[in-house]
Design a protein around this motif. Structure first.
Motif, short mmCIF file in Angstrom:
data_model
loop_
_atom_site.label_atom_id
_atom_site.label_comp_id
_atom_site.label_asym_id
_atom_site.label_seq_id
_atom_site.Cartn_x
_atom_site.Cartn_y
_atom_site.Cartn_z
N VAL A 60 0.81 -1.22 0.00
CA VAL A 60 0.00 0.00 0.00
C VAL A 60 0.84 1.26 0.00
O VAL A 60 0.51 2.25 -0.65
N SER A 61 1.95 1.28 0.73
CA SER A 61 2.66 2.54 0.89
C SER A 61 4.15 2.31 1.07
O SER A 61 4.57 1.37 1.74
N PHE A 159 12.65 11.72 10.63
CA PHE A 159 11.60 10.72 10.72
C PHE A 159 11.73 9.97 12.05
O PHE A 159 10.74 9.62 12.68
N ARG B 59 6.66 18.45 13.85
CA ARG B 59 7.64 18.08 14.84
C ARG B 59 8.98 18.71 14.47
O ARG B 59 9.33 18.83 13.30
N GLY B 61 12.59 19.43 13.45
CA GLY B 61 13.48 18.64 12.60
C GLY B 61 12.82 18.20 11.30
O GLY B 61 13.50 17.82 10.37
N SER B 62 11.48 18.26 11.23
CA SER B 62 10.81 17.88 9.99
C SER B 62 10.43 19.14 9.22
O SER B 62 10.06 20.14 9.82
N SER B 63 10.55 19.07 7.91
CA SER B 63 10.10 20.23 7.14
C SER B 63 8.99 19.85 6.17
O SER B 63 8.45 20.69 5.49
N ILE B 66 5.04 14.55 5.76
CA ILE B 66 5.20 13.10 5.73
C ILE B 66 6.28 12.62 6.70
O ILE B 66 6.25 11.50 7.18
N GLU B 67 7.24 13.49 7.04
CA GLU B 67 8.31 13.12 7.97
C GLU B 67 7.92 13.34 9.42
O GLU B 67 8.62 12.90 10.32
N LEU B 101 1.18 8.31 2.54
CA LEU B 101 1.32 8.15 1.09
C LEU B 101 0.86 6.76 0.72
O LEU B 101 1.24 5.78 1.36
N VAL B 102 0.04 6.66 -0.30
CA VAL B 102 -0.34 5.34 -0.79
C VAL B 102 0.09 5.20 -2.25
O VAL B 102 0.19 6.19 -2.98
N PHE B 200 -3.97 2.88 8.92
CA PHE B 200 -2.51 2.82 8.82
C PHE B 200 -1.85 2.56 10.18
O PHE B 200 -0.65 2.81 10.34
N THR B 205 -1.90 9.57 16.44
CA THR B 205 -0.82 10.35 15.83
C THR B 205 -1.38 11.28 14.77
O THR B 205 -2.29 10.91 14.03
#
Lengths: 389, 388
Positions: A60-61, A159, B59, B61-63, B66-67, B101-102, B200, B205
């Motif tokens: 899926v991802s 991440f 958060r 550190g993330s820009s 998705i991160e 993301l799929v 997911f 979250t």
């Protein structure tokens, strides 16, 4: 005096114009070679993909991954698999300078067995296997960042948040294959796994398997996916080549555009050449009249106009190719390989591109001069003689 | 001054040569303008539907969303910060969204990464420009989703009434198509936050928190208060700045590539123009001698020939820029390298881009014409009139 020597001498009559035409053509050939090399460099991952390697991902991802136990299931349940490893995109930044960009990947400690093209000194590999916080880095990255065995370095997670300390245990090189990124930072998957929160634990982003027999890889891929068909998390397994192709598919619009533009530049070259030829033909109509009057057939007149154009274009092609080595390969290619090696591990002019450039140039010359050449051959002798340029 | 009509007529007499040289210049201008329009289109896609009062938190550190990963409790904490606007019912305007993301099949073949965004019930309070174009909005708390109008034609099976199979036994039901001012949102699929979280395995979250402030000026106060709460561990941006960051990489890549290509191309085209002008000057020796003999100065002759070259380039430039405008009818879809997801955008012209393209033509014309024009000015009128 043969027609070819006439054609050759004619090019020297207007030295300024010939020089400029050769220069203009050379720049066009240079641009063509550069764009083709960009395309080749993007496709290098597909061209050099290992035939005996499969990659398995979450169906899926890309970002979600699979339970780590899938790795053991593939290793034990699927026939024809030689060895299996798994990696996660770590995605951290170089703490000293966040703008420094290189790939950092968390892998199981047998990763280098599945990727034999990455060569690591056995002693360094043994140290890495013994040290959970160890890292193996590409030799180009080590050189760029001034890393030595035993150094302690920090990556800043995005991440996987937080500061991560590593000890450099060795470097890898890729002596047998040019198309490998020598700027990757490999860390241990279990180090990452120990520190992440519970919901991210025991998760493998990608699973890579090497098969015994490359010709059976499609069959093995299907066998892997079949195991997990009825699980909640399903997998998609494909050859390394197909997987790399898939990643390229995302930027295919840009690649198509580069492809089109590389031919537009050839059109510009043809306009320059055609214009030059048309001008010189116009100026020399009276001469052609004389040649015709003393018995040269019109076909021969056309032939040596085309010959002149091909000669000029050939020089342009040779000069462009000659310039492309210092400019495209040495300057641009070297910079790209050293600084954005994760995108362009190998930026070299390919042999087909070189041959193409050398063949296309005179062909374009011939094509561009076709119309003026035919026209010059067709003009009646008396009229041509009457013209004074 | 030598009248410009003289130059224009000269160009018109040598139709074929003029056309060839102008076409070369025009192609360069076309390529340059198209690439700049493309880079602008990418930028605009994340710049539309931006609320000047909007703020986004990720958060530290993330820009990119998705991160990033945040605990859902930070939504309430951010809503309690100073400067946050409130709804008519007195609720703070803060929403948590989850981005995943799929991998879906493109209609043209191949696969693509598409964003599924899980959004809470009150999301429309923070997205005033979004409207449902077809079908209806998903009902909160159900497995219904709506798809963006620009991703729908790209991906197989993204039509109302169809089902998206995300995990086994967790289908998402497509019930509508939405538009949002041609922004990047239209490249996404939107569903209920808790359903997406469950699908997911990301319960509790969110990727980002969007907040609406009372006024744009309240940002500094808000950001300072967030920074003073270390347990939040967040970075905050105004929506407008954040949009820029999402496409920076792709925009730089496109415009850098385009500039490099245009530079190389322009060298070729300048040489083309130079050859043409040089030939004209040679053929018109007698004319030039006459001009000088009847009293035009060297500078005037030089200016006239330079002007002729610029006019030549302008003809090409106007055609090239005009042709590039046709590209604005076309849509491009590619992976945005910063967010790893499919982004659909258009070639978007601006007056600035068109002016820059025409200016490029003028500069190329001037460069190509300079050398031949200097040569012209040096001509000795007596010799020239005698016929060289």
């Amino acid at each position: 005096v043969t027609l070819w020597t006439i054609a050759a001498r004619n090019t020297l009559r207007k030295r300024f114009r010939t020089t400029m035409t050769v220069l203009g053509g050379a720049v066009a050939v240079l641009a063509f070679i550069m764009l083709r090399t960009v395309l080749d460099a993007w496709n290098v991952g597909v061209a050099y993909a290992a035939k005996d390697r499969l990659s398995t991902r979450n169906k899926v991802s890309f970002g979600v991954g699979m339970p780590k136990r899938y790795v053991d299931e593939i290793a034990t349940k699927v026939q024809g698999v030689k060895n299996v490893t798994y990696c996660d995109w770590f995605g951290a930044k170089w703490a000293k300078d966040p703008n420094e960009s290189f790939s950092n990947i968390a892998c199981a400690d047998n990763a280098f067995e599945v990727y034999p093209e990455l060569e690591v000194d056995p002693a360094a590999l043994a140290r890495w296997k013994a040290d959970k916080t160890g890292a193996i880095v590409g030799d180009m990255l080590a050189k760029k960042l001034g890393l030595h065995v035993g150094d302690t370095v920090t990556l800043e997670g995005s991440f996987y948040p937080g500061d991560w300390q590593f000890t450099i245990q060795g470097t890898y090189t890729a002596p047998r294959q040019a198309a490998v990124d020598r700027s990757t930072f490999f860390l241990r998957w279990d180090y990452k796994n120990d520190r992440v929160p519970e919901r991210q634990k025991d998760n493998a982003g990608w699973i890579f398997a090497r098969v015994d027999d490359a010709s059976r890889s499609a069959e093995v891929a299907r066998a892997i996916d079949r195991i997990f068909e009825d699980r909640e998390i399903q997998t998609a397994t494909m050859s390394e080549r197909a997987a790399n192709n898939l990643l390229l598919g995302g930027v295919s619009a840009v690649l198509d555009a580069v492809d089109v533009v590389s031919f537009i530049i050839l059109a510009i070259m043809m306009l320059i050449l055609g214009n030059t030829i048309a001008m010189s033909v116009r100026e020399r109509i009276a001469e052609f009249g004389v040649l015709r009057a003393i018995g040269f057939p019109s076909r021969q007149i056309s032939a040596f106009i085309i010959g002149e154009a091909m000669l000029v274009a050939l020089f342009a092609g040779l000069l462009g190719l000659g310039l492309s080595f210092p400019l495209v390969q040495m300057a641009m290619g070297k910079w790209l390989e050293e600084n954005v090696g994760h995108l362009f591990p190998s930026f070299r002019i390919s042999v087909p591109t070189m041959i193409g450039a050398i063949l296309i140039a005179p062909a374009l010359g011939a094509f561009a001069s076709l119309l003026p050449a035919i026209r010059a051959g067709k003009i009646p002798v008396t009229e041509a003689l009457r013209r004074t340029a | 001054v030598i009248p410009i009509a003289y130059n224009v007529r000269n160009l018109a007499v040598r139709k074929a040569t003029t056309a060839a040289a102008a076409a070369g210049l025009g192609l360069v201008v076309f390529v340059f303008a198209s690439v700049m329009m493309l880079a602008n289109g990418v930028k605009q896609a994340t710049h539309r539907a931006v609320d000047p009062n909007g703020v986004i938190a990720l958060r530290k550190g993330s820009s990119v969303e998705i991160e990033s990963g945040l605990d859902e409790s930070s939504v309430a904490l951010l809503g309690a910060m100073p400067g946050v606007a409130r709804s008519a019912a007195g609720q703070p305007l803060a929403v948590g969204e989850l981005v995943v993301l799929v991998i879906l099949d493109k209609r043209e073949g191949g696969l693509s990464n598409v964003v599924i965004r899980g959004v809470p019930e009150n999301v429309l309070a923070l997205r005033p420009s979004l409207r449902v174009k077809e079908g209806r909005a998903p009902r909160p708390g159900t497995n219904e989703v709506m798809v963006g109008s620009s991703i729908r034609p790209r991906i197989q099976g993204l039509d109302p009434g169809k089902v998206l199979e995300i995990r086994k036994n967790r289908p998402l039901q497509i019930v509508g198509v939405f538009e949002d001012d041609s922004s990047s949102n239209e490249s996404e699929i939107w569903g209920d936050l808790h359903v997406v979280q469950a699908a997911f395995a990301q319960q509790g979250t969110v990727s980002s928190v969007r907040v609406r402030l009372e006024s744009p000026g309240a940002f500094d106060r808000f950001a300072a208060a967030v920074a003073a709460t270390p347990q939040l561990h967040l970075n905050t941006w105004r929506e407008s700045e954040f949009g820029d960051r999402q496409t920076q990489g792709t925009a730089i890549f496109l415009s850098g590539m385009g500039t490099l290509v245009a530079l190389l191309f322009s060298i070729g085209a300048v040489i083309g123009a130079m050859i043409t002008m040089h030939a004209t000057v040679e053929q018109r020796q007698r004319e030039i001698g006459t001009l000088r003999a009847i009293g035009f100065t060297r500078t005037q002759v030089l200016a006239s020939f330079l002007l002729e070259s610029i006019v030549l380039a302008l003809v090409g430039g106007v055609f090239g820029a005009g042709a590039s405008l046709l590209m604005s009818l076309k849509r491009i879809s590619m992976m945005n390298v910063s967010t790893w997801s499919e982004l659909s955008f258009k070639f978007e012209p601006t007056p600035g881009i068109l002016l820059a393209a025409i200016a490029l033509a003028v500069v190329m014309g001037a460069c190509g014409g300079l050398l031949p024009a200097v040569r012209t000015a040096r001509i000795n009128p007596i010799q020239a009139m005698r016929g060289a």
